[in-house]
Design a protein around this motif. Structure first.
Motif, short mmCIF file in Angstrom:
data_model
loop_
_atom_site.label_atom_id
_atom_site.label_comp_id
_atom_site.label_asym_id
_atom_site.label_seq_id
_atom_site.Cartn_x
_atom_site.Cartn_y
_atom_site.Cartn_z
N ASP A 41 76.84 60.53 19.64
CA ASP A 41 75.49 60.08 19.97
C ASP A 41 75.49 59.54 21.39
O ASP A 41 76.42 58.87 21.81
CB ASP A 41 75.04 58.95 19.03
N CYS A 42 74.42 59.81 22.11
CA CYS A 42 74.27 59.28 23.47
C CYS A 42 73.15 58.26 23.47
O CYS A 42 72.19 58.38 22.71
CB CYS A 42 73.96 60.39 24.45
N HIS A 43 73.29 57.26 24.33
CA HIS A 43 72.29 56.20 24.43
C HIS A 43 71.86 56.03 25.88
O HIS A 43 72.71 56.02 26.78
CB HIS A 43 72.87 54.88 23.91
N VAL A 44 70.56 55.86 26.10
CA VAL A 44 70.05 55.62 27.45
C VAL A 44 70.52 54.24 27.89
O VAL A 44 70.29 53.25 27.19
CB VAL A 44 68.51 55.70 27.49
N VAL A 45 71.21 54.18 29.05
CA VAL A 45 71.71 52.91 29.55
C VAL A 45 71.04 52.48 30.85
O VAL A 45 71.09 51.32 31.22
CB VAL A 45 73.25 52.91 29.73
N SER A 53 54.20 55.69 42.45
CA SER A 53 52.83 55.19 42.38
C SER A 53 52.31 55.12 40.95
O SER A 53 51.14 55.38 40.69
CB SER A 53 51.89 56.05 43.24
N LEU A 54 53.17 54.76 40.01
CA LEU A 54 52.73 54.64 38.62
C LEU A 54 51.66 53.56 38.51
O LEU A 54 51.85 52.44 38.99
CB LEU A 54 53.91 54.29 37.71
N PRO A 55 50.53 53.85 37.87
CA PRO A 55 49.40 52.93 37.84
C PRO A 55 49.33 52.03 36.61
O PRO A 55 48.41 51.24 36.49
CB PRO A 55 48.21 53.88 37.84
N GLY A 56 50.25 52.11 35.69
CA GLY A 56 50.12 51.43 34.41
C GLY A 56 50.69 50.03 34.36
O GLY A 56 50.79 49.33 35.37
N VAL A 57 51.07 49.63 33.17
CA VAL A 57 51.65 48.31 32.93
C VAL A 57 53.07 48.49 32.41
O VAL A 57 53.45 49.56 31.93
CB VAL A 57 50.81 47.50 31.91
N LEU A 58 53.86 47.44 32.50
CA LEU A 58 55.24 47.47 32.00
C LEU A 58 55.22 47.53 30.47
O LEU A 58 54.46 46.82 29.83
CB LEU A 58 55.99 46.23 32.47
N SER A 59 56.05 48.37 29.93
CA SER A 59 56.03 48.62 28.49
C SER A 59 56.93 47.66 27.71
O SER A 59 58.12 47.55 28.00
CB SER A 59 56.50 50.05 28.22
N PRO A 60 56.37 47.00 26.69
CA PRO A 60 57.21 46.19 25.81
C PRO A 60 58.13 47.06 24.96
O PRO A 60 59.11 46.59 24.40
CB PRO A 60 56.21 45.43 24.94
N GLU A 61 57.85 48.36 24.88
CA GLU A 61 58.63 49.30 24.07
C GLU A 61 60.07 49.46 24.56
O GLU A 61 60.92 49.97 23.82
CB GLU A 61 57.96 50.68 24.07
N LEU A 62 60.39 49.04 25.78
CA LEU A 62 61.75 49.15 26.28
C LEU A 62 62.75 48.40 25.41
O LEU A 62 63.93 48.75 25.37
CB LEU A 62 61.85 48.65 27.72
N MET A 63 62.27 47.40 24.70
CA MET A 63 63.18 46.65 23.83
C MET A 63 63.69 47.48 22.67
O MET A 63 64.64 47.13 22.01
CB MET A 63 62.54 45.35 23.34
N LYS A 64 63.11 48.67 22.47
CA LYS A 64 63.56 49.57 21.42
C LYS A 64 64.76 50.41 21.86
O LYS A 64 65.24 51.23 21.09
CB LYS A 64 62.42 50.48 20.98
N PRO A 83 56.63 41.92 30.11
CA PRO A 83 56.52 41.71 28.66
C PRO A 83 57.57 40.71 28.15
O PRO A 83 58.76 40.85 28.44
CB PRO A 83 56.79 43.09 28.06
N PRO A 84 57.15 39.70 27.38
CA PRO A 84 58.11 38.76 26.82
C PRO A 84 59.10 39.43 25.86
O PRO A 84 60.20 38.94 25.67
CB PRO A 84 57.25 37.73 26.08
N GLU A 85 58.72 40.58 25.31
CA GLU A 85 59.61 41.32 24.40
C GLU A 85 60.92 41.72 25.08
O GLU A 85 61.93 41.92 24.42
CB GLU A 85 58.92 42.58 23.87
N TRP A 86 60.91 41.84 26.41
CA TRP A 86 62.12 42.19 27.14
C TRP A 86 63.20 41.13 26.94
O TRP A 86 64.36 41.39 27.16
CB TRP A 86 61.83 42.38 28.62
N GLY A 87 62.82 39.95 26.52
CA GLY A 87 63.79 38.88 26.26
C GLY A 87 64.72 39.19 25.11
O GLY A 87 65.72 38.51 24.92
N MET A 88 64.41 40.23 24.32
CA MET A 88 65.26 40.63 23.20
C MET A 88 66.22 41.75 23.58
O MET A 88 66.86 42.34 22.73
CB MET A 88 64.39 41.07 22.03
N THR A 89 66.32 42.06 24.88
CA THR A 89 67.19 43.15 25.33
C THR A 89 68.52 42.62 25.81
O THR A 89 68.73 41.41 25.88
CB THR A 89 66.52 43.93 26.48
#
Length: 118
Positions: A41-45, A53-64, A83-89
């Motif tokens: 299995d490989c994992h994104v590191v 020029s990405l126009p969006g917001v930071l994703s809390p989904e990164l903690m997944k 995102p405060p969820e990043w605190g779980m990474t």
């Protein structure tokens, strides 16, 4: 984060562009580690998407992504708060230079004992 012209290939760990590059400094790439489970299995590191020029917001989904160690989203138009969820990474590096991030750094980031660069 407002990116619509991307395709991530999980088999090769490649982030493929569907449209042309916006500037010479643009860099979009990912890195994977396949050694954690006998190469089965490989994992994104790490994820780098800068000067796009990405126009969006930071994703809390990164903690997944539990093996994610480094993100570099410098020089985009990302806005909003971290995102405060990043605190779980287990992130070691976070680069958000040159964006439109607002608000305070969430206190939850203090939970990231592995963080060495912000």
């Amino acid at each position: 984060m407002g990116a619509t012209n991307w395709s991530f290939n999980g088999d090769t760990c490649n982030l493929d562009l569907i449209s042309e590059v916006l500037s010479q400094e643009a860099n979009a790439s990912t890195g994977c580690d396949c050694s954690t489970t006998n190469n089965s299995d490989c994992h994104v590191v790490w994820i780098t998407v800068k000067f796009y020029s990405l126009p969006g917001v930071l994703s809390p989904e990164l903690m997944k992504l539990p093996y994610l160690k480094s993100i570099d989203f410098a020089y985009n138009y990302l806005n909003g708060t971290i995102p405060p969820e990043w605190g779980m990474t287990q992130l070691q590096e976070i680069s958000l230079l040159g964006n439109r991030i607002t608000g305070k750094i969430p206190p939850e980031l203090g939970n990231i004992t592995t963080l060495t660069k912000l």
